[in-house]
Design an enzyme around this catalytic site. Structure first.
Site, PDB file in Angstrom:
ATOM      1  N   PRO A 206       0.801  -1.246   0.000  1.00 36.72           N
ATOM      2  CA  PRO A 206       0.000   0.000   0.000  1.00 36.72           C
ATOM      3  C   PRO A 206       0.823   1.280   0.000  1.00 36.72           C
ATOM      4  O   PRO A 206       0.259   2.363  -0.173  1.00 36.72           O
ATOM      5  CB  PRO A 206      -0.821  -0.125   1.286  1.00 36.72           C
ATOM      6  CG  PRO A 206      -0.003  -0.993   2.176  1.00 36.72           C
ATOM      7  CD  PRO A 206       0.716  -1.949   1.281  1.00 36.72           C
ATOM      8  N   PHE A 207       2.135   1.176   0.193  1.00 37.11           N
ATOM      9  CA  PHE A 207       2.978   2.371   0.207  1.00 37.11           C
ATOM     10  C   PHE A 207       4.142   2.210  -0.764  1.00 37.11           C
ATOM     11  O   PHE A 207       5.286   2.551  -0.468  1.00 37.11           O
ATOM     12  CB  PHE A 207       3.467   2.671   1.631  1.00 37.11           C
ATOM     13  CG  PHE A 207       2.335   2.958   2.566  1.00 37.11           C
ATOM     14  CD1 PHE A 207       1.703   4.185   2.563  1.00 37.11           C
ATOM     15  CD2 PHE A 207       1.864   1.983   3.429  1.00 37.11           C
ATOM     16  CE1 PHE A 207       0.629   4.445   3.402  1.00 37.11           C
ATOM     17  CE2 PHE A 207       0.794   2.228   4.276  1.00 37.11           C
ATOM     18  CZ  PHE A 207       0.176   3.466   4.256  1.00 37.11           C
ATOM     19  N   GLU A 224       4.697  -0.104   5.009  1.00 40.06           N
ATOM     20  CA  GLU A 224       4.600   0.611   6.287  1.00 40.06           C
ATOM     21  C   GLU A 224       4.421   2.112   6.107  1.00 40.06           C
ATOM     22  O   GLU A 224       5.153   2.761   5.361  1.00 40.06           O
ATOM     23  CB  GLU A 224       5.848   0.352   7.136  1.00 40.06           C
ATOM     24  CG  GLU A 224       5.771   0.923   8.540  1.00 40.06           C
ATOM     25  CD  GLU A 224       6.902   0.440   9.446  1.00 40.06           C
ATOM     26  OE1 GLU A 224       6.806   0.675  10.662  1.00 40.06           O
ATOM     27  OE2 GLU A 224       7.866  -0.177   8.945  1.00 40.06           O
ATOM     28  N   LYS A 240       5.886  -4.156  13.552  1.00 40.70           N
ATOM     29  CA  LYS A 240       6.856  -5.008  14.250  1.00 40.70           C
ATOM     30  C   LYS A 240       6.185  -6.356  14.416  1.00 40.70           C
ATOM     31  O   LYS A 240       5.156  -6.473  15.084  1.00 40.70           O
ATOM     32  CB  LYS A 240       7.253  -4.434  15.612  1.00 40.70           C
ATOM     33  CG  LYS A 240       8.481  -3.573  15.551  1.00 40.70           C
ATOM     34  CD  LYS A 240       9.729  -4.411  15.337  1.00 40.70           C
ATOM     35  CE  LYS A 240      10.912  -3.570  14.876  1.00 40.70           C
ATOM     36  NZ  LYS A 240      10.979  -3.425  13.424  1.00 40.70           N
TER      37      LYS A 240
END
Length: 423
Positions: A206-207, A224, A240
């Site tokens: 998504p990034f 992230e 994490k």
């Protein structure tokens, strides 16, 4: 501005648009891949500039530049990990094969934004530009010719560093430290645009993003988010916790449950959530820091990731530079406490991180912004042929060195697939 319905676009429009845009000295493309993500991913945006004559190089300059750049255009840019040295009394002296500027944003001459049912083309002559993009040839995809990748840190040295960090934790230096390592090759001929699409197909995230700064290229498949501002809400989403996807539905669910109940992974995640809460509290309105989701599990092509969401309300006049001073770099890429972790990172790692662990993103005319964490990414210099990627894992006292090394290789899996090499 020209608005073209998505239904009228050829299926390869995005490929042609990026191929056209990558010919500019400054090019930024942000790709969400329509993946489910808490709060959504990047907006799909393509921006270019032939020149960037007045650009910020430090955090104070960034605030001033954003304040005077009154425009309908988004501003696009990157922030390298080395900006930490501007925020704290730190330094970066390790090997640097890439040498990005520490910070750079540009205002595009031309930009395309994808809406729900149309693409908007912002250009002096948008209809002509649309035809230029449609006429842009797409060269045949050619398998990359990448020589054997070399580790900057040999495996025994990595295992030894993990043991030394465990000793530091026992001695109370840190609670957790994110240890990263670089794999690289030199004199590599590469088509960055073709390689980006290969990476995006192998590992949609998504990034994701493609970024060109002169001869420097970033091909990013990041899952992230670092920091997003929407109105008065500042939001950060540390990752994490990682586990490999299962080959069947039943095994995949078993892997998800294993990650969900893994005490070590939950402890790692919680430590970074606490760090991010403290970072946001520096600029938050009193009592507004919240954790809407803790230990959320989200599937990606190769791995399950444990993602938490932390948010706060901030005052209206908070500048982007102040938000970055309070929160950068992302705690998931440092460890805790953050400053001591970054000091030890400089001692244990062999490469300067540069854009890895930093961010790319955009600032909208409203002042809202969205920044990712640069991980799972290839970096390339067209002038030298230097090709590099870095991977890392969070070290706690419970870490087993061999398992941490295997986690690094798992995170590198998509990168190795598209490069068609093995370590």
């Amino acid at each position: 501005m020209l608005s073209v319905p998505l239904s009228d676009l050829p299926i390869d429009f995005r490929a042609r648009a990026l191929r056209w845009a990558a010919g500019f000295a400054h090019c930024a493309y942000f790709e969400p891949n329509e993946l489910p993500y808490p709060g959504g991913g990047f907006r799909r945006l393509l921006a270019v500039a032939r020149h960037a004559p007045t650009t910020p190089a430090t955090l104070p300059e960034l605030n001033e530049w954003l304040a005077r750049a009154a425009t309908a255009a988004p501003r696009c840019g990157f922030i390298t990990y080395d900006v930490k040295n501007e925020i704290e009394a730190l330094h970066s002296r390790n090997e640097a094969g890439l040498s990005w500027p520490h910070l750079h944003f540009f205002q595009p001459d031309i930009w395309l934004t994808w809406q729900e049912d149309a693409v908007e083309i912002h250009a002096p002559q948008p209809a002509d530009l649309y035809q230029q993009i449609l006429a842009t040839p797409l060269p045949a995809s050619v398998a990359p010719q990448v020589p054997a990748l070399r580790p900057r840190m040999l495996r025994p040295a990595y295992l030894g560093a993990v043991e030394a960090i465990r000793e530091d934790i026992l001695n109370g230096e840190v609670y957790e430290l994110n240890l990263c390592q670089e794999f690289y090759a030199e004199n590599v001929p590469l088509d960055p645009v073709d390689m980006f699409w290969r990476l995006n197909a192998a590992s949609p995230t998504p990034f994701a993003g493609f970024y060109r700064h002169h001869d420097h290229f970033l091909l990013c498949a990041s899952p992230e988010r670092f920091l997003r501002r929407q109105g008065s809400t500042l939001l950060s989403q540390p990752i994490k916790g990682t586990i490999r996807r299962g080959p069947t539905v039943a095994q995949d669910e078993q892997q998800r449950q294993t990650l969900l109940h893994d005490e070590k992974e939950r402890a790692e995640n919680l430590m970074i959530v606490d760090l991010v809460r403290n970072d946001l509290a520096r600029v938050a309105q009193p009592g507004t820091v919240q954790v809407p989701e803790l230990f959320g599990l989200y599937p990606f092509r190769h791995v399950w990731q444990m993602i938490s969401t932390v948010q706060a309300q901030v005052r209206a006049d908070l500048g982007m530079a102040e938000a970055l001073r309070a929160t950068f770099p992302m705690g998931s890429m440092t460890g805790a406490p953050k400053v001591r972790a970054m000091q030890l990172i400089e001692e244990y790692e062999y490469s300067r991180r540069g854009l890895y662990s930093g961010s790319i993103g955009y600032v909208l005319p409203s002042g809202d912004f969205d920044l990712n964490v640069v991980i799972r990414s290839l970096q390339y210099r067209a002038d030298t042929g230097y090709l590099s990627f870095q991977v890392g894992s969070a070290i706690t006292y419970d870490s087993v060195p061999e398992r941490e090394y295997e986690e690094c290789l798992l995170k590198a899996q998509a990168l190795l697939e598209v490069l068609q090499v093995k370590l």
